[in-house]
Design a protein around this motif. Sequence first.
Motif, PDB file in Angstrom:
ATOM      1  N   ALA A 118      13.710  -0.622  -3.553  1.00 34.69           N
ATOM      2  CA  ALA A 118      14.315  -1.310  -4.703  1.00 34.69           C
ATOM      3  C   ALA A 118      14.370  -2.818  -4.463  1.00 34.69           C
ATOM      4  O   ALA A 118      14.122  -3.611  -5.386  1.00 34.69           O
ATOM      5  N   ARG A 119      14.680  -3.219  -3.241  1.00 34.31           N
ATOM      6  CA  ARG A 119      14.741  -4.662  -2.947  1.00 34.31           C
ATOM      7  C   ARG A 119      13.364  -5.313  -2.975  1.00 34.31           C
ATOM      8  O   ARG A 119      13.253  -6.520  -3.195  1.00 34.31           O
ATOM      9  N   GLN A 120      12.303  -4.527  -2.752  1.00 32.78           N
ATOM     10  CA  GLN A 120      10.950  -5.071  -2.856  1.00 32.78           C
ATOM     11  C   GLN A 120      10.455  -5.094  -4.310  1.00 32.78           C
ATOM     12  O   GLN A 120       9.351  -5.566  -4.583  1.00 32.78           O
ATOM     13  N   GLY A 121      11.252  -4.517  -5.217  1.00 35.58           N
ATOM     14  CA  GLY A 121      10.835  -4.423  -6.610  1.00 35.58           C
ATOM     15  C   GLY A 121       9.756  -3.384  -6.817  1.00 35.58           C
ATOM     16  O   GLY A 121       8.922  -3.502  -7.719  1.00 35.58           O
ATOM     17  N   ALA A 122       9.739  -2.338  -5.976  1.00 38.92           N
ATOM     18  CA  ALA A 122       8.707  -1.303  -6.028  1.00 38.92           C
ATOM     19  C   ALA A 122       9.333   0.063  -6.295  1.00 38.92           C
ATOM     20  O   ALA A 122      10.541   0.260  -6.123  1.00 38.92           O
ATOM     21  N   SER A 123       8.490   1.003  -6.731  1.00 32.65           N
ATOM     22  CA  SER A 123       8.952   2.365  -7.011  1.00 32.65           C
ATOM     23  C   SER A 123       8.561   3.291  -5.865  1.00 32.65           C
ATOM     24  O   SER A 123       7.444   3.236  -5.360  1.00 32.65           O
ATOM     25  N   LEU A 124       9.487   4.145  -5.489  1.00 28.74           N
ATOM     26  CA  LEU A 124       9.245   5.126  -4.428  1.00 28.74           C
ATOM     27  C   LEU A 124       8.775   6.435  -5.062  1.00 28.74           C
ATOM     28  O   LEU A 124       9.454   7.007  -5.907  1.00 28.74           O
ATOM     29  N   LYS A 125       7.603   6.929  -4.637  1.00 31.41           N
ATOM     30  CA  LYS A 125       7.063   8.181  -5.159  1.00 31.41           C
ATOM     31  C   LYS A 125       7.476   9.333  -4.256  1.00 31.41           C
ATOM     32  O   LYS A 125       6.694   9.840  -3.450  1.00 31.41           O
TER      33      LYS A 125
ATOM     34  N   LYS B 104       0.819  -1.212   0.000  1.00 35.08           N
ATOM     35  CA  LYS B 104       0.000   0.000   0.000  1.00 35.08           C
ATOM     36  C   LYS B 104       0.858   1.269   0.000  1.00 35.08           C
ATOM     37  O   LYS B 104       0.395   2.341  -0.400  1.00 35.08           O
ATOM     38  N   LEU B 105       2.085   1.148   0.440  1.00 33.73           N
ATOM     39  CA  LEU B 105       2.959   2.321   0.523  1.00 33.73           C
ATOM     40  C   LEU B 105       3.242   2.915  -0.848  1.00 33.73           C
ATOM     41  O   LEU B 105       3.440   4.123  -0.981  1.00 33.73           O
ATOM     42  N   VAL B 106       3.291   2.076  -1.872  1.00 36.33           N
ATOM     43  CA  VAL B 106       3.651   2.559  -3.215  1.00 36.33           C
ATOM     44  C   VAL B 106       2.524   3.394  -3.835  1.00 36.33           C
ATOM     45  O   VAL B 106       2.732   4.064  -4.843  1.00 36.33           O
ATOM     46  N   GLU B 107       1.356   3.378  -3.232  1.00 37.79           N
ATOM     47  CA  GLU B 107       0.204   4.085  -3.799  1.00 37.79           C
ATOM     48  C   GLU B 107       0.173   5.559  -3.404  1.00 37.79           C
ATOM     49  O   GLU B 107      -0.619   6.329  -3.955  1.00 37.79           O
ATOM     50  N   TYR B 108       1.021   5.956  -2.477  1.00 34.03           N
ATOM     51  CA  TYR B 108       0.934   7.322  -1.963  1.00 34.03           C
ATOM     52  C   TYR B 108       2.274   8.052  -2.089  1.00 34.03           C
ATOM     53  O   TYR B 108       3.346   7.448  -2.002  1.00 34.03           O
ATOM     54  N   PRO B 109       2.214   9.384  -2.285  1.00 30.30           N
ATOM     55  CA  PRO B 109       3.450  10.180  -2.353  1.00 30.30           C
ATOM     56  C   PRO B 109       4.170  10.168  -1.004  1.00 30.30           C
ATOM     57  O   PRO B 109       3.528  10.066   0.046  1.00 30.30           O
ATOM     58  N   GLN B 110       5.480  10.285  -1.072  1.00 32.11           N
ATOM     59  CA  GLN B 110       6.262  10.223   0.161  1.00 32.11           C
ATOM     60  C   GLN B 110       7.202  11.408   0.296  1.00 32.11           C
ATOM     61  O   GLN B 110       7.724  11.933  -0.688  1.00 32.11           O
ATOM     62  N   VAL B 111       7.403  11.800   1.535  1.00 35.61           N
ATOM     63  CA  VAL B 111       8.381  12.823   1.890  1.00 35.61           C
ATOM     64  C   VAL B 111       9.617  12.089   2.401  1.00 35.61           C
ATOM     65  O   VAL B 111       9.502  11.200   3.255  1.00 35.61           O
ATOM     66  N   VAL B 112      10.785  12.439   1.886  1.00 36.29           N
ATOM     67  CA  VAL B 112      12.014  11.735   2.259  1.00 36.29           C
ATOM     68  C   VAL B 112      13.071  12.739   2.732  1.00 36.29           C
ATOM     69  O   VAL B 112      12.956  13.949   2.518  1.00 36.29           O
ATOM     70  N   PHE B 113      14.098  12.214   3.365  1.00 34.39           N
ATOM     71  CA  PHE B 113      15.226  13.051   3.761  1.00 34.39           C
ATOM     72  C   PHE B 113      16.026  13.485   2.536  1.00 34.39           C
ATOM     73  O   PHE B 113      16.031  12.808   1.517  1.00 34.39           O
ATOM     74  N   LYS B 114      16.709  14.603   2.676  1.00 33.53           N
ATOM     75  CA  LYS B 114      17.540  15.120   1.592  1.00 33.53           C
ATOM     76  C   LYS B 114      18.737  14.213   1.346  1.00 33.53           C
ATOM     77  O   LYS B 114      19.107  13.382   2.174  1.00 33.53           O
ATOM     78  N   ASP B 115      19.356  14.412   0.178  1.00 28.48           N
ATOM     79  CA  ASP B 115      20.562  13.673  -0.173  1.00 28.48           C
ATOM     80  C   ASP B 115      21.651  13.939   0.867  1.00 28.48           C
ATOM     81  O   ASP B 115      21.820  15.066   1.326  1.00 28.48           O
ATOM     82  N   GLY B 116      22.385  12.905   1.233  1.00 27.44           N
ATOM     83  CA  GLY B 116      23.402  13.036   2.264  1.00 27.44           C
ATOM     84  C   GLY B 116      22.944  12.504   3.605  1.00 27.44           C
ATOM     85  O   GLY B 116      23.750  12.381   4.535  1.00 27.44           O
ATOM     86  N   TYR B 117      21.650  12.204   3.710  1.00 28.63           N
ATOM     87  CA  TYR B 117      21.101  11.608   4.922  1.00 28.63           C
ATOM     88  C   TYR B 117      20.941  10.107   4.700  1.00 28.63           C
ATOM     89  O   TYR B 117      20.423   9.671   3.672  1.00 28.63           O
ATOM     90  N   GLY B 118      21.382   9.335   5.682  1.00 32.67           N
ATOM     91  CA  GLY B 118      21.325   7.887   5.531  1.00 32.67           C
ATOM     92  C   GLY B 118      19.926   7.353   5.343  1.00 32.67           C
ATOM     93  O   GLY B 118      19.723   6.343   4.666  1.00 32.67           O
ATOM     94  N   MET B 119      18.924   8.029   5.915  1.00 29.11           N
ATOM     95  CA  MET B 119      17.553   7.543   5.803  1.00 29.11           C
ATOM     96  C   MET B 119      17.042   7.591   4.376  1.00 29.11           C
ATOM     97  O   MET B 119      16.225   6.759   3.984  1.00 29.11           O
ATOM     98  N   GLN B 120      17.481   8.570   3.597  1.00 28.85           N
ATOM     99  CA  GLN B 120      17.057   8.581   2.194  1.00 28.85           C
ATOM    100  C   GLN B 120      17.541   7.327   1.484  1.00 28.85           C
ATOM    101  O   GLN B 120      16.802   6.666   0.751  1.00 28.85           O
ATOM    102  N   ARG B 121      18.806   6.998   1.721  1.00 27.20           N
ATOM    103  CA  ARG B 121      19.393   5.834   1.063  1.00 27.20           C
ATOM    104  C   ARG B 121      18.731   4.532   1.509  1.00 27.20           C
ATOM    105  O   ARG B 121      18.438   3.658   0.700  1.00 27.20           O
ATOM    106  N   ILE B 122      18.459   4.401   2.810  1.00 26.84           N
ATOM    107  CA  ILE B 122      17.909   3.150   3.304  1.00 26.84           C
ATOM    108  C   ILE B 122      16.477   2.930   2.791  1.00 26.84           C
ATOM    109  O   ILE B 122      16.073   1.810   2.476  1.00 26.84           O
ATOM    110  N   VAL B 123      15.698   4.024   2.679  1.00 25.70           N
ATOM    111  CA  VAL B 123      14.335   3.905   2.153  1.00 25.70           C
ATOM    112  C   VAL B 123      14.363   3.562   0.664  1.00 25.70           C
ATOM    113  O   VAL B 123      13.645   2.669   0.198  1.00 25.70           O
TER     114      VAL B 123
END
Length: 404
Positions: free
Chosen positions: A287-294, A263-282
């Motif tokens: 990508a490992r789930q084979g899904a696209s992050l919006k 269900k997460l792929v159906e909604y827009p997401q707010v993420v951390f800026k580049d340089g923050y580890g959380m952006q990379r981990i999300v």
Amino acid sequence: MLGLIENTDILTILNTTAKLSDLVAIFPTILWDRCQPELCKLCIKISFYCIKLYRTARKNKLSSKILQNVIGLPTIMRIEQLQAFLAVAETGNFGQAAQKCGVTQSTISRQIQSLESDLGLQLFHRTSQAKLTLGGETLFPRARKICLEWQNAIAEIQDLVAGKQPELCIAAIHSICAYYLPPVLQQFCSDYSEVQLRVTALGSDRALKVLRDGLVDIAIVMNNRFLTASQEMVVEVLYNEPIQVLMPANHPLAKYQEVPWEKLVEYPQVVFKDGYGMQRIVQDWFARQGASLKAVMELNTLDAFRGVVRQGKAIALLPQSALIEASKDSSLAIRSIISQTSNSSHSSSNFEANFSREVALVTTRDRLDIPPIKHFCDLVRQMIILQAKSMSSLTLSSLTALAG
């Protein structure tokens, strides 16, 4: 480079070592002990070049002075030579200089002669009173400055080893600064009141960069093995914490007690800026789930995440410790993530159940020899690990009740 090899008579090694293979065995050891290990291979190549030039020059019976010029070996002045020179210049007498330096007069004479030989000119007029020559007068102010800098450096290093460090610089991720770090800082200030603390909230990647650059002493960050792989880095994992979903209280996903991940792929997401580890981990997790992050917006503060999510349909994936303030806000909702419960275009076999982040204490090996830094690291281990265990034992409902 070879000028860094102190207390080693290069020409003696070259003269007394018969085989090139023996020299190859000697030089790496010296270079490894006295220089940076990663430069060792380069130093060995330079050594080979110098050795070949030296052997050629020696075969042609060139003098030691010329040999130094031929192979580029710098004149190595020892600090003891300069101290002896200053003592003779200031007392005007070799015997008094020896007493001042705490050595024999013959040692003073030998050091002055060696220095004069290295420089290629006489430094003193040998009369009833030792007076400086023109060369000695030229050397005197510079030698005094060098010895003064040496004394200051020794004093500063001794203070450092004794724990008399003027400041301690820490870089940490925002959630650590907000919740876990304050008790540690309070205790450290009580234990080391003379040390000024400087704490900066940074993203994990940026914090590790400033640590590598020597701008901070300690980083408490989301572990990134690619940025902490070098030998001088010391990494200690403090805790793991789950990643959860932050959303408006009236969001369609709020009806779930645990949100199916597809269900997460159906909604827009707010993420951390580049340089923050959380952006990379999300991004990597999707990508490992084979899904696209919006991803529709990038932010860098927890206040901004709460404000943006509160106003619209966007959601955010954040670690548990970053959601403490959000749990107090009735206009926001927090949910865990589970595998999908119905058929969808994303296969449940892709689901990675352990969606969490690993928080680590990172410093360098040399810094752990400094008492204030070592003590701060000990406090982090004792206090933050305990707090994290308490946090991990809380469910979302109990966390909300505790916050209220």
